[in-house]
Scaffold this motif. Structure first.
Motif, PDB file in Angstrom:
ATOM      1  N   ALA A  50       0.824  -1.208   0.000  1.00  0.00           N
ATOM      2  CA  ALA A  50       0.000   0.000   0.000  1.00  0.00           C
ATOM      3  C   ALA A  50       0.856   1.256   0.000  1.00  0.00           C
ATOM      4  O   ALA A  50       0.558   2.231  -0.702  1.00  0.00           O
ATOM      5  CB  ALA A  50      -0.935  -0.005   1.211  1.00  0.00           C
ATOM      6  N   LYS A  82       2.180   1.743  -3.457  1.00  0.00           N
ATOM      7  CA  LYS A  82       1.125   2.254  -4.339  1.00  0.00           C
ATOM      8  C   LYS A  82       0.886   3.737  -4.098  1.00  0.00           C
ATOM      9  O   LYS A  82       0.689   4.510  -5.040  1.00  0.00           O
ATOM     10  CB  LYS A  82      -0.180   1.481  -4.107  1.00  0.00           C
ATOM     11  CG  LYS A  82      -0.235   0.120  -4.754  1.00  0.00           C
ATOM     12  CD  LYS A  82      -1.610  -0.524  -4.540  1.00  0.00           C
ATOM     13  CE  LYS A  82      -1.696  -1.879  -5.207  1.00  0.00           C
ATOM     14  NZ  LYS A  82      -3.035  -2.513  -4.965  1.00  0.00           N
ATOM     15  N   LEU A  83       0.918   4.122  -2.836  1.00  0.00           N
ATOM     16  CA  LEU A  83       0.715   5.528  -2.499  1.00  0.00           C
ATOM     17  C   LEU A  83       1.828   6.386  -3.095  1.00  0.00           C
ATOM     18  O   LEU A  83       1.572   7.445  -3.685  1.00  0.00           O
ATOM     19  CB  LEU A  83       0.672   5.692  -0.982  1.00  0.00           C
ATOM     20  CG  LEU A  83       0.553   7.126  -0.452  1.00  0.00           C
ATOM     21  CD1 LEU A  83      -0.774   7.744  -0.864  1.00  0.00           C
ATOM     22  CD2 LEU A  83       0.694   7.149   1.065  1.00  0.00           C
ATOM     23  N   SER A 137       1.401   6.662  -6.859  1.00  0.00           N
ATOM     24  CA  SER A 137       0.278   7.528  -7.239  1.00  0.00           C
ATOM     25  C   SER A 137       0.641   9.001  -7.083  1.00  0.00           C
ATOM     26  O   SER A 137       0.245   9.837  -7.902  1.00  0.00           O
ATOM     27  CB  SER A 137      -0.961   7.193  -6.394  1.00  0.00           C
ATOM     28  OG  SER A 137      -0.778   7.576  -5.039  1.00  0.00           O
ATOM     29  N   ARG A 147      -5.222   8.866   2.787  1.00  0.00           N
ATOM     30  CA  ARG A 147      -4.951   8.313   1.460  1.00  0.00           C
ATOM     31  C   ARG A 147      -4.454   6.868   1.577  1.00  0.00           C
ATOM     32  O   ARG A 147      -4.872   5.987   0.821  1.00  0.00           O
ATOM     33  CB  ARG A 147      -3.898   9.154   0.730  1.00  0.00           C
ATOM     34  CG  ARG A 147      -4.411  10.459   0.155  1.00  0.00           C
ATOM     35  CD  ARG A 147      -3.259  11.302  -0.386  1.00  0.00           C
ATOM     36  NE  ARG A 147      -3.740  12.556  -0.941  1.00  0.00           N
ATOM     37  CZ  ARG A 147      -3.757  12.841  -2.248  1.00  0.00           C
ATOM     38  NH1 ARG A 147      -3.327  11.958  -3.116  1.00  0.00           N
ATOM     39  NH2 ARG A 147      -4.215  13.991  -2.679  1.00  0.00           N
ATOM     40  N   LEU A 148      -3.547   6.636   2.532  1.00  0.00           N
ATOM     41  CA  LEU A 148      -3.005   5.288   2.705  1.00  0.00           C
ATOM     42  C   LEU A 148      -4.089   4.321   3.169  1.00  0.00           C
ATOM     43  O   LEU A 148      -4.154   3.175   2.707  1.00  0.00           O
ATOM     44  CB  LEU A 148      -1.845   5.326   3.695  1.00  0.00           C
ATOM     45  CG  LEU A 148      -1.114   3.997   3.937  1.00  0.00           C
ATOM     46  CD1 LEU A 148      -0.625   3.393   2.626  1.00  0.00           C
ATOM     47  CD2 LEU A 148       0.048   4.201   4.894  1.00  0.00           C
ATOM     48  N   ARG A 152      -7.209   4.521   2.467  1.00  0.00           N
ATOM     49  CA  ARG A 152      -8.083   4.228   1.332  1.00  0.00           C
ATOM     50  C   ARG A 152      -7.442   3.215   0.395  1.00  0.00           C
ATOM     51  O   ARG A 152      -8.125   2.379  -0.193  1.00  0.00           O
ATOM     52  CB  ARG A 152      -8.423   5.527   0.584  1.00  0.00           C
ATOM     53  CG  ARG A 152      -9.378   6.418   1.351  1.00  0.00           C
ATOM     54  CD  ARG A 152     -10.041   7.441   0.435  1.00  0.00           C
ATOM     55  NE  ARG A 152      -9.110   8.417  -0.099  1.00  0.00           N
ATOM     56  CZ  ARG A 152      -8.769   9.537   0.512  1.00  0.00           C
ATOM     57  NH1 ARG A 152      -9.277   9.817   1.708  1.00  0.00           N
ATOM     58  NH2 ARG A 152      -7.936  10.386  -0.047  1.00  0.00           N
ATOM     59  N   VAL A 153      -6.114   3.288   0.258  1.00  0.00           N
ATOM     60  CA  VAL A 153      -5.421   2.285  -0.550  1.00  0.00           C
ATOM     61  C   VAL A 153      -5.569   0.908   0.089  1.00  0.00           C
ATOM     62  O   VAL A 153      -5.842  -0.090  -0.590  1.00  0.00           O
ATOM     63  CB  VAL A 153      -3.932   2.649  -0.707  1.00  0.00           C
ATOM     64  CG1 VAL A 153      -3.179   1.525  -1.413  1.00  0.00           C
ATOM     65  CG2 VAL A 153      -3.778   3.944  -1.498  1.00  0.00           C
ATOM     66  N   GLY A 200      -9.337  -0.110  -0.038  1.00  0.00           N
ATOM     67  CA  GLY A 200      -9.944  -0.125  -1.354  1.00  0.00           C
ATOM     68  C   GLY A 200     -11.197   0.699  -1.472  1.00  0.00           C
ATOM     69  O   GLY A 200     -11.976   0.547  -2.420  1.00  0.00           O
ATOM     70  N   GLU A 254     -13.248   4.491  -1.576  1.00  0.00           N
ATOM     71  CA  GLU A 254     -13.062   5.875  -1.979  1.00  0.00           C
ATOM     72  C   GLU A 254     -13.478   6.781  -0.844  1.00  0.00           C
ATOM     73  O   GLU A 254     -14.169   6.373   0.080  1.00  0.00           O
ATOM     74  CB  GLU A 254     -13.905   6.183  -3.229  1.00  0.00           C
ATOM     75  CG  GLU A 254     -13.497   5.370  -4.442  1.00  0.00           C
ATOM     76  CD  GLU A 254     -12.074   5.667  -4.877  1.00  0.00           C
ATOM     77  OE1 GLU A 254     -11.667   6.827  -4.789  1.00  0.00           O
ATOM     78  OE2 GLU A 254     -11.391   4.726  -5.318  1.00  0.00           O
TER      79      GLU A 254
END
Length: 752
Positions: free
Chosen positions: A225, A228-229, A232, A314-315, A317-318, A321, A323
């Protein structure tokens, strides 16, 4: 660190078993301190809970005198336990009694214990209590032991936050996490909302997801995660529409810096390896960081707290999954939305029929999210620091949009008082309703048209309900903001036709798209600007993208076939911009005429006066337009060079200051001389004192929020024009007594 129970992972698993047992809250606490003491090889383990009166009360202990439970208390800041609570940081001592903050409590029997480790019980950065272990031997606890105790404290924080301990608390000494909270902020939209908290950006995980089944798997999830953050954020910063400089880029750069900080990732990974889930580890580390930053005196450090909060969200939400924004089926019937910041479009995502109030940390009286909230009839308050972290989802809350008061978890007497106030407001609204068909005029017979502002289909019934003289401002951009994609011409035409149908023979003034700035269309590429309020927005956007403006004009003209169409252009800064916009309208009418479409029976074109440069071209403008309308929100912010969306300066300008009164007087006199209708459609006109001042300056048409019409009509019918004009004339000369007199006139009329 490894004790009799096999380390922190085993401890967390056993704690989860205890939490699930069908026993009382006191029995759970008693078992928990025994487990912790055994695991830490400690002779004492004690839990202190912060009460509503600010005292720390001993709730459970293993090793100290059991009779001291619920008897021993200390003030926040008193003794080592109080110091831990005040500093929100761990204290690790090999000889506690030699510390100057040591406070001896004879009933506990702790004088034989020397080593001391106390950690705060934190949730969202707020201290709920203190967890302590002690030993007779002089020893300093290892970093691993400190980390383990902090992780365990997070489980206790969830237990305290759940409200379980309230059942064993004495009246008036309940845990502070459930204490009533009263705060006063800035009132933004009138009304009273009673309901339960919905967090716009939920920050906490469910209690059952705190403890990991497989720590190694959770560590992998966390690493994935975080990566991915980071990716992004790199992608965001590399996109063409992100400006090479400016505030937005600075925020994203700060996000990237924090996301790539090895210490941040390492602390989260250590929490996972202690036995927490990845989500709980993020929450744990952010709660610790928040606690420290909230106590920082450097304003820069405190400002960065919001960046870290956003990054943690944000993390999360990653990891989950999900929004941001509203989740389907999770809103209570009476919802009070709590947010740090919010875009206007985000507010429109929520079910309006369930929203009763909005509390937003950062918003000004004329910011666009406030305008939308007011249009929706939602009681709104802002400028209550850290409110999003002081409440929990589901908390009872009262929002008073007239005074700015917010009550969290209110006592029954406060709740009853507001319920009575709501009934009183309902009776007053009934009185206003009785005036619906009465003329809108002063007591001595001077007519003042009261029209309403709108922008959504839900606004249309208010034309008839309020007795409005028409719709003086229909914000067409709201349809574009709520749509998932660009509304087709047919969809636009259907909306405009419905608006005209609802108004009947009453006038409707459509404003062409006012997008840009903080009104972002979700399906169009945004352009970051240093100062969006002064940037590419409104008519500038329309003239540079004539296809969009032409399609909108075409839809309006077709909807108004055989009827009158009044259309005005926003943010005109020079007469030539009005000429260019008028040319586009003429081209569209020619196109429709060529293809045999019925045209509006009558077409009136106007301009909004909201850019100061236009004040020096008023004579030329008035010679060309059919009417003008003052957008007081933008005109005031531009006159004072104070961004209305910036909460730091939103209260630094005076809408009724001498300079602004003279500006409004100049426009009114010019319109009267040119014999052209003039209306004020900004927030100022919706306020009682503002409306009176405008009438005193010569304005005879105001476009206001639908909820203000009844109160303004009642006020005008209680006031005489001569008294209003005399008072406003004195205000223009800077008379403070005159200003106070105007406020008294508004207040007296409201009470009659």
């Amino acid at each position: 660190m490894r004790g009799a129970y096999g380390g922190p992972r085993v401890l967390l698993r056993r704690l989860r078993e205890v939490m699930a047992e069908p026993v009382t809250a006191q029995e759970k606490l008693d078992r928990i301190v025994v487990l912790i003491a055994a695991n830490m090889v400690a002779e004492v383990c004690s839990t202190y809970v912060l009460r509503v009166d600010g005292e720390l009360e001993l709730y459970a202990t293993e090793g100290l005198n059991p009779e001291a439970v619920h008897q021993t208390t200390m003030a926040r800041g008193e003794g080592l336990v109080g110091l831990v609570a005040r500093q929100a940081d761990a204290i690790n001592l090999s000889d506690a009694q030699s510390h100057p903050a040591f406070s001896y409590k004879p009933e506990t029997g702790e004088e034989i214990y020397h080593s001391f480790l106390g950690v705060p019980i934190l949730r969202a950065g707020n201290t709920l209590g203190v967890l302590v272990v002690q030993n007779k031997a002089h020893r300093t606890y290892s970093d691993e032991e400190v980390e383990a105790l902090q992780t365990t404290a997070m489980v206790l924080a969830e237990m305290i936050a759940s409200g379980e301990l309230s059942a064993i608390a004495r009246p008036g000494a309940e845990p502070a996490v459930r204490r009533p909270l009263n705060a006063t902020g800035t009132p933004l939209a009138d009304g009273i909302g009673l309901g339960h908290v919905v967090l716009h950006e939920p920050r906490t995980m469910a209690t059952e997801n705190l403890i990991a089944e497989d720590p190694a798997k959770e560590a992998d999830r966390l690493d994935e995660a975080v990566e991915k953050l980071r990716v992004s954020l790199d992608q965001l910063l590399s996109e063409d529409h992100v400006a090479p400089a400016g505030e937005h880029r600075e925020v994203l750069e700060a996000f990237r810096m924090f996301a790539n900080d090895r210490g941040w990732a390492r602390r989260m990974r250590e929490a996972v390896l202690q036995g927490l889930t990845a989500e709980a580890a993020v929450e744990r580390v952010q709660s610790d960081t928040r606690a420290r930053m909230l106590r920082a005196t450097d304003p820069y450090i405190r400002e960065r707290l919001h960046d870290l909060d956003d990054l943690a969200n944000r993390l999360l939400r990653v990891l989950t999954g999900r929004e941001s924004g509203p989740a389907a089926g999770t809103m209570p019937e009476n919802a009070i939305l709590v947010a740090r910041t919010m875009a206007p479009a985000a507010l429109l995502d929520y079910d309006r029929s369930r929203l009763r109030g909005l509390v937003i940390e950062e918003a000004g009286p004329t910011s666009h999210v406030t305008i939308v909230a007011r249009a929706l009839g939602i009681a709104t308050v802002s400028q209550i620091p850290n409110i999003a972290s002081l409440v929990e989802a589901g908390d009872p809350m009262i929002v008073d949009g007239s005074t700015g008061d917010v009550h969290v978890r209110p006592p029954q007497d406060v709740e009853k008082s507001y319920a009575d106030k709501v009934r009183l407001r309902a009776r007053r609204q009934a009185q206003y309703l009785a005036l619906r068909d009465e003329p809108s005029e002063t007591r001595d017979g001077t007519p003042v048209k009261l029209m309403m502002n709108g922008g959504l289909l839900v606004d249309l019934p208010y034309v008839a309900e309020t007795g409005a003289a028409g719709i003086g401002l229909f914000r067409t951009e709201l349809q574009f903001m709520v749509a998932p994609s660009l509304p087709r011409a047919g969809e636009q035409e259907a909306l405009y036709s419905a608006v005209l149908d609802a108004a009947g023979d009453k006038p409707v003034v459509f404003r062409t798209l006012d997008v840009g700035g903080d009104k972002v269309l979700p399906y169009m590429r945004t352009i970051d600007e240093e100062n969006p309020a002064l940037g590419w927005r409104a008519i500038r956007f329309g003239l540079d993208r004539p296809g969009l403006l032409r399609s909108q004009v075409r839809a309006m003209a077709r909807a108004a076939a055989g009827r009158e169409l009044r259309l005005m252009f926003p943010m005109i800064s020079a007469v030539h911009e009005y000429d260019d916009a008028k040319d586009i309208v003429e081209k569209e009418l020619t196109h429709l005429r060529k293809w045999g479409h019925q045209l509006p029976e009558r077409m009136l074109l106007g301009a909004m006066v909201e850019v100061p440069s236009l004040l020096f071209e008023l004579e030329e403008l008035l010679s060309k337009v059919d009417f003008i309308s003052i957008g007081s929100n933008d005109l005031i912010q531009f006159m004072y060079a104070a961004d209305r969306g910036n909460s730091r300066v939103a209260d630094r300008f005076d809408p009724l200051g001498t300079s602004m009164l003279r500006v409004f007087k100049t426009v009114a006199d010019a319109a009267i001389k040119a014999d052209k209708p003039v209306t004020v459609c900004g927030e100022l006109a919706s306020r009682p004192t503002g409306a009176l001042a405008l009438v005193g300056l010569g304005y005879r048409a105001l476009s206001v929020s639908s909820s203000s019409i009844g109160a303004l009509k009642a006020m005008l019918r209680q006031s005489t024009l001569a008294e209003i004009e005399e008072t406003v004339a004195a205000m223009m000369e800077g008379s403070k007594p005159a200003r106070a007199r105007l406020a008294e006139m508004a207040k007296a009329a409201d009470q009659n």
